[in-house]
Each structure stands twice: as structure tokens, then as C-alpha cells.
Design a protein around this motif. Structure first.
Motif, PDB file in Angstrom:
ATOM      1  N   THR A  45       0.831  -1.208   0.000  1.00  0.00           N
ATOM      2  CA  THR A  45       0.000   0.000   0.000  1.00  0.00           C
ATOM      3  C   THR A  45       0.862   1.254   0.000  1.00  0.00           C
ATOM      4  O   THR A  45       0.596   2.214  -0.733  1.00  0.00           O
ATOM      5  N   ALA A  46       1.908   1.234   0.806  1.00  0.00           N
ATOM      6  CA  ALA A  46       2.815   2.378   0.869  1.00  0.00           C
ATOM      7  C   ALA A  46       3.529   2.580  -0.467  1.00  0.00           C
ATOM      8  O   ALA A  46       3.702   3.711  -0.937  1.00  0.00           O
ATOM      9  N   MET A  47       3.956   1.500  -1.094  1.00  0.00           N
ATOM     10  CA  MET A  47       4.607   1.587  -2.398  1.00  0.00           C
ATOM     11  C   MET A  47       3.660   2.219  -3.414  1.00  0.00           C
ATOM     12  O   MET A  47       4.047   3.093  -4.202  1.00  0.00           O
ATOM     13  N   ALA A  48       2.401   1.759  -3.405  1.00  0.00           N
ATOM     14  CA  ALA A  48       1.418   2.266  -4.362  1.00  0.00           C
ATOM     15  C   ALA A  48       1.057   3.718  -4.094  1.00  0.00           C
ATOM     16  O   ALA A  48       0.649   4.446  -5.003  1.00  0.00           O
ATOM     17  N   THR A  49       1.213   4.133  -2.850  1.00  0.00           N
ATOM     18  CA  THR A  49       0.952   5.525  -2.487  1.00  0.00           C
ATOM     19  C   THR A  49       2.086   6.432  -2.941  1.00  0.00           C
ATOM     20  O   THR A  49       1.933   7.648  -3.013  1.00  0.00           O
ATOM     21  N   GLY A  50       3.222   5.819  -3.263  1.00  0.00           N
ATOM     22  CA  GLY A  50       4.352   6.577  -3.772  1.00  0.00           C
ATOM     23  C   GLY A  50       5.483   6.772  -2.799  1.00  0.00           C
ATOM     24  O   GLY A  50       6.390   7.573  -3.043  1.00  0.00           O
ATOM     25  N   TRP A  51       5.458   6.048  -1.684  1.00  0.00           N
ATOM     26  CA  TRP A  51       6.518   6.199  -0.694  1.00  0.00           C
ATOM     27  C   TRP A  51       7.784   5.482  -1.133  1.00  0.00           C
ATOM     28  O   TRP A  51       7.738   4.396  -1.712  1.00  0.00           O
ATOM     29  N   SER A  52       8.916   6.077  -0.811  1.00  0.00           N
ATOM     30  CA  SER A  52      10.214   5.447  -1.055  1.00  0.00           C
ATOM     31  C   SER A  52      10.509   4.462   0.068  1.00  0.00           C
ATOM     32  O   SER A  52       9.812   4.440   1.100  1.00  0.00           O
ATOM     33  N   ASN A  53      11.551   3.648  -0.091  1.00  0.00           N
ATOM     34  CA  ASN A  53      11.943   2.716   0.965  1.00  0.00           C
ATOM     35  C   ASN A  53      12.278   3.452   2.255  1.00  0.00           C
ATOM     36  O   ASN A  53      11.947   2.997   3.351  1.00  0.00           O
ATOM     37  N   THR A  54      12.936   4.595   2.121  1.00  0.00           N
ATOM     38  CA  THR A  54      13.299   5.380   3.304  1.00  0.00           C
ATOM     39  C   THR A  54      12.061   5.865   4.036  1.00  0.00           C
ATOM     40  O   THR A  54      11.979   5.794   5.275  1.00  0.00           O
ATOM     41  N   GLU A  55      11.067   6.344   3.283  1.00  0.00           N
ATOM     42  CA  GLU A  55       9.827   6.824   3.901  1.00  0.00           C
ATOM     43  C   GLU A  55       9.056   5.683   4.553  1.00  0.00           C
ATOM     44  O   GLU A  55       8.477   5.849   5.633  1.00  0.00           O
ATOM     45  N   ILE A  56       9.051   4.518   3.923  1.00  0.00           N
ATOM     46  CA  ILE A  56       8.370   3.360   4.508  1.00  0.00           C
ATOM     47  C   ILE A  56       9.058   2.948   5.806  1.00  0.00           C
ATOM     48  O   ILE A  56       8.400   2.640   6.806  1.00  0.00           O
ATOM     49  N   ALA A  57      10.382   2.959   5.786  1.00  0.00           N
ATOM     50  CA  ALA A  57      11.147   2.594   6.984  1.00  0.00           C
ATOM     51  C   ALA A  57      10.831   3.534   8.142  1.00  0.00           C
ATOM     52  O   ALA A  57      10.619   3.091   9.285  1.00  0.00           O
ATOM     53  N   GLU A  58      10.753   4.819   7.850  1.00  0.00           N
ATOM     54  CA  GLU A  58      10.453   5.795   8.900  1.00  0.00           C
ATOM     55  C   GLU A  58       9.025   5.634   9.399  1.00  0.00           C
ATOM     56  O   GLU A  58       8.768   5.718  10.607  1.00  0.00           O
ATOM     57  N   ARG A  59       8.087   5.390   8.500  1.00  0.00           N
ATOM     58  CA  ARG A  59       6.674   5.272   8.877  1.00  0.00           C
ATOM     59  C   ARG A  59       6.425   4.072   9.784  1.00  0.00           C
ATOM     60  O   ARG A  59       5.669   4.159  10.759  1.00  0.00           O
ATOM     61  N   PHE A  60       7.080   2.950   9.501  1.00  0.00           N
ATOM     62  CA  PHE A  60       6.830   1.728  10.273  1.00  0.00           C
ATOM     63  C   PHE A  60       7.955   1.393  11.254  1.00  0.00           C
ATOM     64  O   PHE A  60       7.966   0.299  11.815  1.00  0.00           O
ATOM     65  N   SER A  61       8.879   2.336  11.429  1.00  0.00           N
ATOM     66  CA  SER A  61       9.999   2.149  12.371  1.00  0.00           C
ATOM     67  C   SER A  61      10.775   0.872  12.059  1.00  0.00           C
ATOM     68  O   SER A  61      11.019   0.033  12.939  1.00  0.00           O
ATOM     69  N   LEU A  62      11.166   0.727  10.804  1.00  0.00           N
ATOM     70  CA  LEU A  62      11.904  -0.445  10.354  1.00  0.00           C
ATOM     71  C   LEU A  62      13.253  -0.010   9.793  1.00  0.00           C
ATOM     72  O   LEU A  62      13.429   1.134   9.377  1.00  0.00           O
ATOM     73  N   ALA A  63      14.195  -0.929   9.770  1.00  0.00           N
ATOM     74  CA  ALA A  63      15.461  -0.668   9.101  1.00  0.00           C
ATOM     75  C   ALA A  63      15.203  -0.683   7.595  1.00  0.00           C
ATOM     76  O   ALA A  63      14.342  -1.426   7.104  1.00  0.00           O
ATOM     77  N   GLU A  64      15.945   0.131   6.865  1.00  0.00           N
ATOM     78  CA  GLU A  64      15.719   0.187   5.425  1.00  0.00           C
ATOM     79  C   GLU A  64      16.024  -1.162   4.772  1.00  0.00           C
ATOM     80  O   GLU A  64      15.375  -1.542   3.790  1.00  0.00           O
ATOM     81  N   SER A  65      16.966  -1.897   5.313  1.00  0.00           N
ATOM     82  CA  SER A  65      17.265  -3.229   4.781  1.00  0.00           C
ATOM     83  C   SER A  65      16.074  -4.173   4.960  1.00  0.00           C
ATOM     84  O   SER A  65      15.806  -5.025   4.104  1.00  0.00           O
ATOM     85  N   THR A  66      15.350  -3.993   6.073  1.00  0.00           N
ATOM     86  CA  THR A  66      14.153  -4.798   6.311  1.00  0.00           C
ATOM     87  C   THR A  66      13.061  -4.460   5.307  1.00  0.00           C
ATOM     88  O   THR A  66      12.369  -5.346   4.791  1.00  0.00           O
ATOM     89  N   VAL A  67      12.925  -3.172   5.016  1.00  0.00           N
ATOM     90  CA  VAL A  67      11.936  -2.739   4.033  1.00  0.00           C
ATOM     91  C   VAL A  67      12.261  -3.342   2.669  1.00  0.00           C
ATOM     92  O   VAL A  67      11.377  -3.833   1.965  1.00  0.00           O
ATOM     93  N   LYS A  68      13.537  -3.340   2.303  1.00  0.00           N
ATOM     94  CA  LYS A  68      13.940  -3.917   1.021  1.00  0.00           C
ATOM     95  C   LYS A  68      13.582  -5.391   0.952  1.00  0.00           C
ATOM     96  O   LYS A  68      13.162  -5.897  -0.087  1.00  0.00           O
TER      97      LYS A  68
END
Length: 218
Positions: free
Chosen positions: A164-187
Motif C-alpha cells: 500500500t505504501a509503495m502504491a501511495t508513492g513512498w520510497s523505501n526510506t519513507e516506509i522505513a520511517e513510517r513503520f519504524s523499520l530498518a531500510e534493509s528490512t523494508v527492502k
């Protein structure tokens, strides 16, 4: 080295793209095609990393050529170029399996960055333009099919959130910040989402999210 096949019916366009790419040692032009059928044949023969595809050409256009290249199952990815940012042809090309979309008046650095991004499997469409493009043709989106429903059901709750976040246009960095995740985890989440829904890249994942109703146009 990233190999590129240039497809355009205009000789000056092909020459301009070729001259630009030759300035970069990590990019190599392996061929030029003047229409879609030639592009399909040369892609099968040369197996370029990226096909720089014009949309409007006589005979087989870039949409059909993209569809055939993607359906062949080869390694080549298609980066579509067109004149208009709200071009139904471009939207159709994305649905046919293109990995990216750029305007022909893009800055040279943007085109080079786009080729490099597509070559490694990333999307090159700016999130705002992705939404704009899909919003413009939302009335053409089909309903959810049983196969899509099955693939969507295979996602975990977190993976659905990431999609959903990807489709909304969020980058990996923005997704990581939104869900308090490491960027590697988001990837890792993104990779699993793409695998489960059968999408080649983020662009196809966005279209899947709209197709299934997971995300609705604003």
C-alpha cells in the motif's frame, strides 16, 4: 556494463540517444531498431539489459513490442519514452510490462539515471506521476480476478502495508520511517511482495495494487 537497445523511428532521436549514452563508460549501445517488430527480434538476439522504447511507431508500436519482449521471459527490461505525461499509450505500455516511463524531454541526467535504475530492477517513474497516470485511466482498471485475489491473500499484514505504501508513492526510506523499520528490512519486504504478487518491479506492483482495489485513486 549496462547494455542498451535504442528503439525509435526517428533517426535523429536514435543518434541523440546514442551520443548521450556513449559518454558514459558504464553504458553500451548494442543496437538500434526503427520499429517494434525489429525491436522484438533484436532483443531476442542481443539480450540487452535495457530496451529504450519509443511508443508511437509505424507498424508494430512500442506497446505491442513491449508486451512481446516481456512475455518472452527474457532478462531485458523496457524503459518507455513518450512525448506526453498523460499519454494513454504510455499507460498501456506499463500494463504490458514496461519497467519505467520517462518523457522524451527529460534531462540527460534523468534519462541516464532511469536506464541505470531499470537495469537493476528499480522503477523510474516519479511517485506523483505514477499516481497521475493511473488516476487518468482509473475507469479502465479491471476488477479483481481470482488469481489476483489469491496472490493478494498470500501477503502478510505487514507486506500488505508495504505494498500500500509503495502504491501511495513512498520510497523505501519513507516506509522505513513510517513503520519504524530498518531500510534493509523494508527492502526484504519489498522483494517478498514482488515475488508473491508476481510483479517484476515497483511499477507493476503499483498497478497490481490499483487493479485489486487495495489502493483507490485519490
Amino acid at each position: 556494463m549496462t547494455t542498451v537497445l535504442i528503439v525509435d523511428d526517428q533517426a535523429l532521436q536514435r543518434l541523440g540517444f546514442s551520443m548521450l549514452l556513449e559518454q558514459h563508460p558504464d553504458l553500451s549501445v548494442v543496437g538500434e531498431a526503427t520499429h517494434g517488430a525489429e525491436a522484438v527480434r533484436m532483443t531476442a538476439e542481443l539480450r540487452p539489459d535495457v530496451v529504450l522504447m519509443d511508443v508511437r511507431m509505424p507498424g508494430m508500436d512500442g506497446i505491442e513490442a513491449t508486451r512481446r519482449i516481456v512475455q518472452s521471459g527474457g532478462r531485458s527490461r523496457v524503459l518507455v519514452l513518450t512525448t506526453f505525461d498523460l499519454d494513454e499509450y504510455a499507460y498501456s505500455a506499463l500494463r504490458a510490462g514496461a519497467s519505467g516511463f520517462l518523457l522524451k524531454d527529460a534531462l540527460p541526467d534523468e534519462l541516464i539515471a532511469g536506464i541505470r535504475a531499470v537495469a537493476v530492477g528499480d522503477a523510474v517513474i516519479a511517485p506523483g506521476l505514477t499516481r497521475k497516470l493511473i488516476d487518468a485511466f482509473t475507469d479502465r482498471l479491471p476488477g479483481q480476478t481470482p488469481d489476483q485475489e489469491r496472490r493478494l491473500a498470500a501477503l502478510t499484514e505487514r507486506e500488505r502495508e508495504v505494498l500500500t505504501a509503495m502504491a501511495t508513492g513512498w520510497s523505501n526510506t519513507e516506509i522505513a520511517e513510517r513503520f519504524s523499520l530498518a531500510e534493509s528490512t523494508v527492502k526484504s519486504h519489498v522483494s517478498r511482495v514482488l515475488a508473491k504478487i508476481g510483479a517484476r518491479d515497483r511499477v507493476q506492483a503499483v498497478i497490481f495494487a490499483y487493479d485489486t482495489g487495495l489502493v483507490r485513486p485519490a
